[in-house]
Write an enzyme that holds these catalytic residues in place. Structure first.
Site, PDB file in Angstrom:
ATOM      1  N   CYS A  48       0.850  -1.184   0.000  1.00 46.14           N
ATOM      2  CA  CYS A  48       0.000   0.000   0.000  1.00 46.14           C
ATOM      3  C   CYS A  48       0.891   1.242   0.000  1.00 46.14           C
ATOM      4  CB  CYS A  48      -0.899  -0.007   1.238  1.00 46.14           C
ATOM      5  SG  CYS A  48      -1.934   1.471   1.387  1.00 46.14           S
ATOM      6  N   CYS A 122      -8.691  -5.268  -9.684  1.00 48.11           N
ATOM      7  CA  CYS A 122      -8.290  -4.193 -10.592  1.00 48.11           C
ATOM      8  C   CYS A 122      -7.824  -3.034  -9.704  1.00 48.11           C
ATOM      9  CB  CYS A 122      -9.500  -3.814 -11.441  1.00 48.11           C
ATOM     10  SG  CYS A 122      -9.179  -2.574 -12.669  1.00 48.11           S
TER      11      CYS A 122
END
Length: 133
Positions: A48, A122
């Site tokens: 992240c 995605c």
């Protein structure tokens, strides 16, 4: 250790670039086929960009030709959170980082991709940082 849930919008803006903030904190989307990791085949762990939590491995990435990096599975079930997203007049499933709550992208199923899970995560490149092995 940072308590990401306690960060204010101003603190997030100071930590992230404007593009990162728009996607990660405001659930934006980068333009298709423009992301840094759309076509990369580099081996490593995708983290992240907001909090550095491990999210996906390169072995889980596949070519979907959709314009964004696609993965068939997260690194671990607890790495992400999935929630209903009915914005833009569509029914989708939003994918968030479980550690900091940042928007990563969406997950789709039943599209016929030849993957072990029949899922396509995605994910916006701007939401990720690749740590090469």
């Amino acid at each position: 250790m940072t308590d990401f849930s306690a960060l204010s919008d101003d603190e997030w803006k100071a930590r992230l670039t404007p593009a990162e903030y728009r996607v990660l904190r405001q659930a934006g989307t980068e333009a298709p086929f423009t992301g840094e990791y759309t076509d990369t085949k580099t081996i490593g762990v995708y983290r992240c960009r907001a909090c550095d939590a491990e999210l996906f491995r390169s072995e889980q990435k596949f070519e979907s030709h959709c314009g964004w990096p696609s993965f068939f599975s997260p690194l671990a079930g607890e790495a992400i959170i999935e929630r209903a997203d009915n914005s833009l007049g569509m029914r989708r499933v939003e994918v968030l980082c479980a550690n900091c709550g940042s928007h990563l992208g969406h997950v789709f199923s039943g599209e016929g991709y030849p993957t072990p899970t029949d899922l396509r995560y995605c994910i916006n490149s701007v939401s990720l940082r690749l740590e090469e092995n």
